[in-house]
Design a protein around this motif. Structure first.
Motif, PDB file in Angstrom:
ATOM      1  N   LEU A  53       0.437  15.980 -22.508  1.00  0.00           N
ATOM      2  CA  LEU A  53       0.419  17.431 -22.388  1.00  0.00           C
ATOM      3  C   LEU A  53       0.984  17.897 -21.049  1.00  0.00           C
ATOM      4  N   ARG A  54       0.903  17.057 -20.029  1.00  0.00           N
ATOM      5  CA  ARG A  54       1.437  17.433 -18.713  1.00  0.00           C
ATOM      6  C   ARG A  54       2.959  17.588 -18.733  1.00  0.00           C
ATOM      7  N   HIS A  55       3.599  17.075 -19.761  1.00  0.00           N
ATOM      8  CA  HIS A  55       5.051  17.198 -19.895  1.00  0.00           C
ATOM      9  C   HIS A  55       5.445  18.402 -20.746  1.00  0.00           C
ATOM     10  N   SER A  56       4.464  19.194 -21.156  1.00  0.00           N
ATOM     11  CA  SER A  56       4.728  20.344 -22.024  1.00  0.00           C
ATOM     12  C   SER A  56       4.380  21.644 -21.315  1.00  0.00           C
ATOM     13  N   SER A  57       5.226  22.654 -21.534  1.00  0.00           N
ATOM     14  CA  SER A  57       4.932  23.997 -21.042  1.00  0.00           C
ATOM     15  C   SER A  57       5.035  25.021 -22.170  1.00  0.00           C
ATOM     16  N   ALA A  58       5.128  24.545 -23.405  1.00  0.00           N
ATOM     17  CA  ALA A  58       5.301  25.434 -24.549  1.00  0.00           C
ATOM     18  C   ALA A  58       4.017  26.189 -24.854  1.00  0.00           C
ATOM     19  N   PRO A  59       4.104  27.418 -25.372  1.00  0.00           N
ATOM     20  CA  PRO A  59       2.901  28.171 -25.731  1.00  0.00           C
ATOM     21  C   PRO A  59       2.175  27.596 -26.937  1.00  0.00           C
ATOM     22  N   TYR A  60       2.888  26.886 -27.807  1.00  0.00           N
ATOM     23  CA  TYR A  60       2.290  26.180 -28.931  1.00  0.00           C
ATOM     24  C   TYR A  60       2.616  24.702 -28.779  1.00  0.00           C
ATOM     25  N   VAL A  61       1.608  23.863 -28.947  1.00  0.00           N
ATOM     26  CA  VAL A  61       1.836  22.421 -28.827  1.00  0.00           C
ATOM     27  C   VAL A  61       1.058  21.712 -29.924  1.00  0.00           C
ATOM     28  N   ALA A  62       1.736  20.822 -30.626  1.00  0.00           N
ATOM     29  CA  ALA A  62       1.120  20.086 -31.730  1.00  0.00           C
ATOM     30  C   ALA A  62       0.834  18.655 -31.317  1.00  0.00           C
ATOM     31  N   LEU A  63      -0.217  18.104 -31.926  1.00  0.00           N
ATOM     32  CA  LEU A  63      -0.465  16.673 -31.886  1.00  0.00           C
ATOM     33  C   LEU A  63      -0.254  16.137 -33.289  1.00  0.00           C
ATOM     34  N   VAL A  64       0.572  15.103 -33.415  1.00  0.00           N
ATOM     35  CA  VAL A  64       0.833  14.482 -34.715  1.00  0.00           C
ATOM     36  C   VAL A  64       0.704  12.972 -34.549  1.00  0.00           C
ATOM     37  N   ASN A  65      -0.193  12.352 -35.308  1.00  0.00           N
ATOM     38  CA  ASN A  65      -0.348  10.901 -35.250  1.00  0.00           C
ATOM     39  C   ASN A  65       0.934  10.208 -35.681  1.00  0.00           C
ATOM     40  N   ASN A  66       1.178   9.037 -35.110  1.00  0.00           N
ATOM     41  CA  ASN A  66       2.431   8.340 -35.413  1.00  0.00           C
ATOM     42  C   ASN A  66       2.452   7.700 -36.795  1.00  0.00           C
ATOM     43  N   ASP A  67       1.333   7.778 -37.532  1.00  0.00           N
ATOM     44  CA  ASP A  67       1.324   7.270 -38.905  1.00  0.00           C
ATOM     45  C   ASP A  67       1.422   8.405 -39.926  1.00  0.00           C
ATOM     46  N   VAL A  68       1.770   9.612 -39.465  1.00  0.00           N
ATOM     47  CA  VAL A  68       1.821  10.787 -40.338  1.00  0.00           C
ATOM     48  C   VAL A  68       3.267  11.145 -40.669  1.00  0.00           C
ATOM     49  N   VAL A  69       3.497  11.505 -41.917  1.00  0.00           N
ATOM     50  CA  VAL A  69       4.775  12.057 -42.361  1.00  0.00           C
ATOM     51  C   VAL A  69       4.526  13.496 -42.778  1.00  0.00           C
ATOM     52  N   LEU A  70       5.259  14.417 -42.175  1.00  0.00           N
ATOM     53  CA  LEU A  70       5.072  15.844 -42.425  1.00  0.00           C
ATOM     54  C   LEU A  70       6.020  16.343 -43.505  1.00  0.00           C
ATOM     55  N   LEU A  88      -1.604  22.082 -34.839  1.00  0.00           N
ATOM     56  CA  LEU A  88      -0.897  22.892 -33.861  1.00  0.00           C
ATOM     57  C   LEU A  88      -1.918  23.700 -33.063  1.00  0.00           C
ATOM     58  N   TYR A  89      -1.797  23.658 -31.726  1.00  0.00           N
ATOM     59  CA  TYR A  89      -2.739  24.320 -30.828  1.00  0.00           C
ATOM     60  C   TYR A  89      -2.039  25.411 -30.024  1.00  0.00           C
ATOM     61  N   ARG A  90      -2.822  26.412 -29.676  1.00  0.00           N
ATOM     62  CA  ARG A  90      -2.362  27.453 -28.760  1.00  0.00           C
ATOM     63  C   ARG A  90      -2.662  26.992 -27.337  1.00  0.00           C
ATOM     64  N   ARG A  91      -1.629  26.900 -26.500  1.00  0.00           N
ATOM     65  CA  ARG A  91      -1.816  26.370 -25.146  1.00  0.00           C
ATOM     66  C   ARG A  91      -2.779  27.241 -24.331  1.00  0.00           C
ATOM     67  N   ALA A  92      -2.756  28.538 -24.544  1.00  0.00           N
ATOM     68  CA  ALA A  92      -3.662  29.419 -23.801  1.00  0.00           C
ATOM     69  C   ALA A  92      -5.121  29.117 -24.106  1.00  0.00           C
ATOM     70  N   ALA A  93      -5.377  28.529 -25.276  1.00  0.00           N
ATOM     71  CA  ALA A  93      -6.759  28.200 -25.646  1.00  0.00           C
ATOM     72  C   ALA A  93      -7.202  26.862 -25.085  1.00  0.00           C
ATOM     73  N   ILE A  94      -6.308  25.860 -25.117  1.00  0.00           N
ATOM     74  CA  ILE A  94      -6.723  24.523 -24.693  1.00  0.00           C
ATOM     75  C   ILE A  94      -6.618  24.318 -23.190  1.00  0.00           C
ATOM     76  N   GLY A  95      -5.777  25.082 -22.511  1.00  0.00           N
ATOM     77  CA  GLY A  95      -5.668  24.951 -21.066  1.00  0.00           C
ATOM     78  C   GLY A  95      -4.847  23.751 -20.640  1.00  0.00           C
ATOM     79  N   GLU A  96      -5.317  23.056 -19.613  1.00  0.00           N
ATOM     80  CA  GLU A  96      -4.528  21.983 -19.002  1.00  0.00           C
ATOM     81  C   GLU A  96      -4.766  20.618 -19.612  1.00  0.00           C
TER      82      GLU A  96
END
Length: 204
Positions: free
Chosen positions: A63-80, A149-157
């Motif tokens: 997450l420290r490499h992201s500055s986007a207002p929306y950020v998703a976490l997706v497991n590496n075994d998932v196909v979307l 998908l998460y809202r960055r303003a909600a999760i913080g740092e």
């Protein structure tokens, strides 16, 4: 702008299938692959750790490499499915009090793997696990970090409390978001498929 974080520990072909499904999304996103201590580092890594930080620690480091207002976490075994990101993004766009949104996660055989987290009986469980898609589902109390998908303003740092190395970190985050007055949602559509729910592929 949307960032999608994928943690990886020697995911190999499984990771490649996951990334291909992200690249095929109907809306653009930046992919951040965090190599969480692989024996054979992935060439797709945006950043890496020499040691395994666990799922919680790896997600926070990524997450420290992201500055986007929306950020998703997706497991590496998932196909979307190709419209997964569009659907969860639109949900956040429509509701400013929504902190996190997931879809129904289905198994390769078509049955439900999870449709959010339930705590109504005093334990933590994935809603609908093993049920057929279309069966009535309980109202979700929390969201799973499998594909959300998460809202960055909600999760913080940071996403997670790192005392939870690999399990229940998404339960704690859901509780924290709710306590702060945010809401979560699980969309009643099947848009993500895990290839066997393999936690070892994330934390070694």
């Amino acid at each position: 702008m949307i960032d999608i974080i994928v943690l990886d520990v020697d995911g190999g072909a499984m990771l490649e299938e996951c990334l291909a499904s992200i690249r095929a999304q109907t809306v653009p996103a930046r992919i951040l692959v965090f190599d969480n201590g692989s024996k054979t580092p992935t060439r797709d890594a945006t950043a890496r750790s020499e040691t395994n930080l666990g799922f919680a620690g790896g997600a926070n480091a990524a997450l420290r490499h992201s500055s986007a207002p929306y950020v998703a976490l997706v497991n590496n075994d998932v196909v979307l499915q190709s419209d997964w990101l569009e659907q969860v993004r639109d949900a956040l766009d429509r509701d400013a009090q929504l902190a996190a949104v997931q879809t129904i996660i289905a198994r390769p055989d078509g049955r439900i793997d999870g449709a959010g987290i339930d705590i109504s009986n005093g334990t933590f469980r994935q809603i609908g696990s093993g049920s057929a898609v279309g069966e009535p589902l309980a109202m979700a109390w929390g969201v799973s970090a499998t594909a959300t998908l998460y809202r960055r303003a909600a999760i913080g740092e940071q996403f997670f409390d790192e005392r939870f190395f690999a399990y229940y970190e998404d339960v704690e985050l859901s509780a924290r978001l709710r306590a702060a007055g945010w809401r979560i949602a699980v969309l009643p559509v099947r848009a993500a498929v895990p290839r066997g729910s393999q936690p070892a592929s994330l934390v070694g």
